[in-house]
Structure formats: structure tokens, C-alpha cells
Design a protein around this motif. Structure first.
Motif, PDB file in Angstrom:
ATOM      1  N   SER A 282       0.818  -1.222   0.000  1.00 18.19           N
ATOM      2  CA  SER A 282       0.000   0.000   0.000  1.00 18.19           C
ATOM      3  C   SER A 282       0.845   1.263   0.000  1.00 18.19           C
ATOM      4  N   SER A 283       2.168   1.129   0.319  1.00 13.86           N
ATOM      5  CA  SER A 283       3.062   2.289   0.320  1.00 13.86           C
ATOM      6  C   SER A 283       3.890   2.393  -0.952  1.00 13.86           C
ATOM      7  N   LYS A 362       9.889  -2.763   7.091  1.00 15.28           N
ATOM      8  CA  LYS A 362       9.062  -2.622   8.282  1.00 15.28           C
ATOM      9  C   LYS A 362       9.940  -2.607   9.529  1.00 15.28           C
ATOM     10  N   GLU A 364       9.531  -2.513  13.960  1.00 11.14           N
ATOM     11  CA  GLU A 364       8.638  -2.601  15.105  1.00 11.14           C
ATOM     12  C   GLU A 364       9.069  -1.648  16.220  1.00 11.14           C
ATOM     13  N   GLU A 366      10.572   2.053  16.166  1.00 11.49           N
ATOM     14  CA  GLU A 366      11.036   3.210  15.414  1.00 11.49           C
ATOM     15  C   GLU A 366      12.182   3.926  16.126  1.00 11.49           C
ATOM     16  N   THR A 408      14.397   8.280   6.321  1.00 10.61           N
ATOM     17  CA  THR A 408      13.513   8.654   7.412  1.00 10.61           C
ATOM     18  C   THR A 408      12.868   7.406   7.992  1.00 10.61           C
ATOM     19  N   SER A 410       9.228   6.472   9.793  1.00 14.21           N
ATOM     20  CA  SER A 410       7.893   6.937  10.180  1.00 14.21           C
ATOM     21  C   SER A 410       6.857   5.906   9.787  1.00 14.21           C
ATOM     22  N   ASP A 411       5.721   5.948  10.487  1.00 14.01           N
ATOM     23  CA  ASP A 411       4.598   5.063  10.180  1.00 14.01           C
ATOM     24  C   ASP A 411       5.027   3.593  10.153  1.00 14.01           C
ATOM     25  N   GLY A 412       5.968   3.223  11.052  1.00 18.79           N
ATOM     26  CA  GLY A 412       6.393   1.833  11.145  1.00 18.79           C
ATOM     27  C   GLY A 412       7.288   1.383  10.014  1.00 18.79           C
ATOM     28  N   LYS A 413       7.907   2.332   9.284  1.00 16.67           N
ATOM     29  CA  LYS A 413       8.734   1.974   8.126  1.00 16.67           C
ATOM     30  C   LYS A 413      10.056   2.736   8.145  1.00 16.67           C
ATOM     31  N   ARG A 427       5.267   8.578   1.221  1.00 17.94           N
ATOM     32  CA  ARG A 427       4.393   9.192   2.225  1.00 17.94           C
ATOM     33  C   ARG A 427       3.025   9.567   1.661  1.00 17.94           C
ATOM     34  N   SER A 429      -0.694   9.615  -0.090  1.00  9.93           N
ATOM     35  CA  SER A 429      -1.882   8.765   0.069  1.00  9.93           C
ATOM     36  C   SER A 429      -2.669   8.693  -1.238  1.00  9.93           C
TER      37      SER A 429
END
Length: 510
Positions: A282-283, A362, A364, A366, A408, A410-413, A427, A429
Motif C-alpha cells: 500500500s506504500s 518494516k 517494530e 522506530e 527517514t 515513520s509510520d512503522g517503516k 508518504r 496517500s
């Protein structure tokens, strides 16, 4: 490496290339007698191939099969099909006549095998199924009459046919070196071990779809001796197919929606399947040129770089370890590089003058990942000419005289890119690659539970990018450009359990 070894490998590679041309020739000679039979592919040829074959390519020439009809229709839609067919058929027919000399007697299958070394080169064996023995004998006589004297082995005549020999063995016309034909004769008369009875070959070919139009098999030795030493794209293909403990791999070819489908089966004893939950899909930006999703990138990346002849990154990593010190290297290894053992997405985004590389993994924790990333980026300026580290909007930017690296967490990545456009795209959407029509056509069931890796190539975009960087200056490319532009996209979906792995490669050809 000794010069003689290099020469042997080059001769082997040349022999393989020549042999594969013959395979293409017989594919191109698929008969016009039509039908829609769903009969399985004929598989008698493997019983005449010695079990020490390192490469085996097999083609259905049964025009009554629907699979053959579909393949002929697909091939005929390419502008260069007839030209290629006529060119390669002339190489098969020593006596002249091309297609008209072969099609009247050709039966339901043909095969080509590269065998163990016979002197300085690998042996080769071409097997053509015969449906009209009289016409086939006339074909051989026409080539043999200008080639030299014949020989006899175990009651079978070996007629000199150009640079090789020809013999009728069972229901096949065989072409190859004298030693290769003698092995085939021995097998037909009940002596020796045939490839058809080899455990690995039998295991892999039974996993291939029965309605295939062609298939191929290679041992690990075959891959390593033919593809990996070639370097470049062939070398990378060899590395992708090869893997530690590999016994063998088999490939099937089908002409079906969305164009062409390859099924690749591999036997890897001791392998532990690593199921992939592609949460990063999805990213992945919808406009990506290429995407590779897998686990264990930390292991495969090194092999791919070695095949491509790239050592600079390895040198930089070694220098980085020295600059970080023991504690810093441990932290970076455990909290940063270890993320590549989990799900990783490698993405190529469009850009001029060069595409942008984006790597996502991914995490877990950050906080620990940011700390390890800071240790690494703080050490890089001392390794890169003109190196400089800056921070802005949560992104660490490392620049040098020649390159840029943005990273960077962020968002678990963890996101690392060769330009801010990559970070911004990850980043965004605006929708992931799963929403792209080409991805949906070539990578169906991307999130099914047994997936181990995913690959997508927007081939049309990649081709346009290559043209912008000078590909249009190549006469060889211009000669096949119209055919290459027919390919819209390529997708790969790999599955596996234990030592058995299967990959489905789909080519979208509108």
C-alpha cells in the motif's frame, strides 16, 4: 581463472546459444493444422536424453493441441516472427529448404539437451519427433550427401550431417556429436540412465502445467556454468534462479491471459519457506517503474551485486564498519540492517536523467531504528568526498559530490531513497501500486497466504526511460523495437513450502 577454463566456458556458452536458436526454430515451425485439443504435452524425448544433461529444452510441435495453436497465434502477432522463423530454420536444414523441408515430417515434439563435457566442450543432442519416416530420411539424405561418410553404432547408422551426425533412434531423428548419439542409442536399447527417470527432473516436471507449449530444465551446474559467468542481465537471471543447495529448476511456457505465462519450479533441499505478508504494497507508489517485495534481502542483495560486477557498495560497507567501530557496527547491524531480513520493498520510480531508487522495510521499534540510522549517517561524511549530513522535516539527507541519500523512519517503516521524490511518494496517500491495472493483470493474488516474493516491472515505462538515455541510437534495438513495445508489463508471484518453490511470471501483451 586459467585461460583454458575461460575458453571452455565461452565455448559452452556459445554452444548453448546456438542450441537455443534451434529450439526457437522448431517453435517457429509449428504446423498450421489447427484444432483446440487440450491434450497434455508429449514427453517421450526425455527417455533418450542421458541423465547427466545439465540443460534440457522441450517444445510441443503438435498442431492439434490448443496450447500450440495459442502460442502460434501469439508469436504471429509480432512483426519479427516470420523473419526470425525463416532465418533460424535455414540453420537447422543443412540441405536447404527451411520450413518446407522440416514441417512435412515433424511430429509432436522436439527437444534439445546440453550434456556433460565431451572433451573441451559440452555435448549437445537435438531430438525431432518423426511422423513421416520416408520424408525425414529424404531430409537427412539431402544434408548428408555433401557432408562426409557415415558410421554405424549398435546397428544404427550415424549419417554425417554438416558438423554433427544424424541418426533415427526410435521415433526420433537425433542430431549431435557422435558420442551424444551413441548415448541416446544406448538408452533406446535399454542401457544407461535416462533423464526421464532422474528423481529431480521427474519431481519438477510433474509440477508444471500439462497444457504447456514448451518447458526447460537445468541443474544447478547448468545455471552456474551457462548464465552466471555471462555477467550482465544473463548473469543476474542466473543468480535469481540459482540459490544455495539448488538441485534443479524447471520452466514451463504457456500462451494465455494476459499474454505469456512462465511457471518456474525449483527443488532446494534444506530451504525454509519465508511467507511474505506484503503490508508495504500500500506504500509502493502507483507509478513505480519496478517493485520487488521479499524477505531476506540482506542475503540476496550481495549475490545480485556480485553477478552485476558491482563491488563499490561492498567496499563502502566495509569502510563504514571500520568508521563505526565495534559498538556502532553492532547497533547498525541489529537495529537497521536486520530489518532487511523481514519484509522489504525495493522500488524504482520514474525520473530524469535517472530513476529514483526507494527501499522500504518494516520496523517494530522506530526509536531504535532512528538511533541506528543516525549512527550510520553520522559516519558517512567521512567516507564520501564532500559528504554532508542535514536534517529537515524528519528526513536525514546525506549529500556528496556525486550522490544524494535521503532517509527517514515513520509510520512503522524505514525509508531510504536516492532523492526526496522517493520519500514524498512513499508518504503520499494517492493510492498504491495495487490500484494499477498493469499490476493487477500480471500479479494476481498478491496477498494470498502462500506468497514468498513479488516482482513487478512496468516494461513500457522502462523502455521509454531507456530510449531517453540513448537506446534509440542502437540499430539492434531499432530492429526489434516494434516487438518490444508490445510488452506492457511483467509480474512475478513466487510461492513455496519447504524445499519446493514455484514462481509464476506473467507478461502482459495486449
Amino acid at each position: 581463472m586459467p585461460d583454458e577454463v575461460v575458453r571452455r566456458r565461452r565455448r559452452l556458452a556459445l554452444l548453448a546459444a546456438t542450441a537455443l536458436i534451434v529450439v526457437i526454430a522448431v517453435v517457429a515451425v509449428l504446423l498450421t493444422r489447427g484444432g483446440a485439443s487440450g491434450a497434455p504435452i508429449a514427453e517421450e524425448a526425455a527417455s533418450l536424453v542421458p541423465s547427466d544433461a545439465i540443460v534440457y529444452v522441450h517444445v510441443s510441435t503438435d498442431g492439434d493441441r490448443g496450447a500450440v495453436k495459442d502460442a502460434r497465434k501469439l508469436a504471429g502477432s509480432f512483426d519479427g516472427y516470420e523473419r526470425l522463423r525463416d532465418s533460424v530454420l535455414s540453420r537447422l536444414s543443412v540441405g536447404g529448404g527451411g520450413r518446407s523441408a522440416v514441417s512435412p515430417w515433424l511430429g509432436d515434439e522436439m527437444a534439445l539437451a546440453l550434456l556433460g563435457p565431451q572433451g573441451e566442450t559440452a555435448g549437445s543432442l537435438v531430438l525431432l519427433s518423426v511422423r513421416d519416416r520416408d520424408k525425414a530420411r529424404a531430409f537427412v539424405r539431402e544434408g548428408a550427401r555433401r557432408s562426409g561418410p557415415s558410421r554405424t553404432y549398435k546397428g544404427v547408422t550415424l549419417a554425417r550431417y554438416g558438423a554433427v551426425y544424424a541418426a533415427f533412434i526410435g521415433d526420433f531423428l537425433a542430431l549431435g556429436q557422435q558420442a551424444s548419439l551413441q548415448q541416446a542409442i544406448d538408452l533406446q536399447q535399454g542401457r544407461g540412465e535416462a533423464l526421464a527417470r532422474d528423481a529431480t527432473f521427474a519431481k519438477l516436471t510433474t509440477r508444471l502445467p500439462s497444457d504447456r507449449v514448451a518447458d526447460a530444465y537445468a541443474t544447478a551446474d547448468g545455471l552456474r556454468r551457462l548464465l552466471v559467468p555471462a555477467g550482465g542481465a544473463l548473469g543476474v537471471a542466473g543468480v535469481v534462479l540459482d540459490r544455495p543447495n539448488l538441485r534443479g529448476t524447471a520452466v514451463a511456457v504457456q500462451a494465455e491471459d494476459p499474454g505469456l505465462v512462465l511457471t518456474v519450479a525449483a527443488d532446494v533441499p534444506g530451504r525454509k519457506a519465508q511467507p511474505l505478508d506484503p503490508a508495504l504494497l500500500s506504500s509502493v507508489p502507483k507509478n513505480a517503474l519496478a517493485y520487488f517485495g521479499s524477505r531476506g534481502l540482506d542475503q540476496s542483495a550481495g549475490r545480485l551485486l556480485a553477478a552485476a560486477g558491482t563491488s563499490a557498495l561492498g567496499d563502502l560497507i566495509r569502510q563504514g564498519r571500520r568508521a563505526l567501530g565495534a559498538e556502532g557496527a553492532r547497533s547498525v547491524g541489529e537495529d537497521l540492517l536486520a530489518l532487511l531480513e523481514r519484509e522489504t520493498a525495493v522500488v524504482l520510480l520514474p525520473g530524469v536523467p535517472a530513476p529514483t531508487l526507494l527501499v522500504m522495510a518494516k520496523t517494530e521499534n522506530e526509536e531504535r531504528t532512528r538511533a541506528a540510522l543516525k549512527r550510520l549517517t553520522d559516519a558517512l561524511p567521512g567516507l564520501l568526498p564532500g559528504g554532508k549530513v542535514t536534517q529537515a522535516d524528519g528526513v536525514t539527507k546525506v549529500t556528496s559530490d556525486q550522490a544524494e541519500l535521503d532517509a527517514t523512519v515513520s509510520d512503522g517503516k524505514l525509508m531510504i531513497s536516492t532523492g526526496m521524490v522517493g520519500i514524498d511518494a512513499a508518504r503520499s496517500s494517492n493510492g498504491g501500486i495495487e490500484d494499477a491495472d498493469a499490476f493487477k493483470a500480471t500479479v494476481p493474488d498478491a496477498r494470498s497466504g502462500d506468497v514468498t516474493s513479488l516482482v513487478f516491472l512496468d516494461f513500457s515505462q522502462l523502455l521509454r526511460l531507456a530510449e531517453q538515455t540513448g537506446l534509440n541510437d542502437s540499430r539492434a534495438y531499432l530492429a526489434v523495437k516494434d516487438d518490444l513495445t508490445r510488452v506492457r508489463a511483467v509480474g512475478v508471484r513466487s510461492t513455496g513450502e519447504g524445499e519446493d518453490t514455484t514462481s509464476e511470471i506473467r507478461f502482459q501483451i495486449p
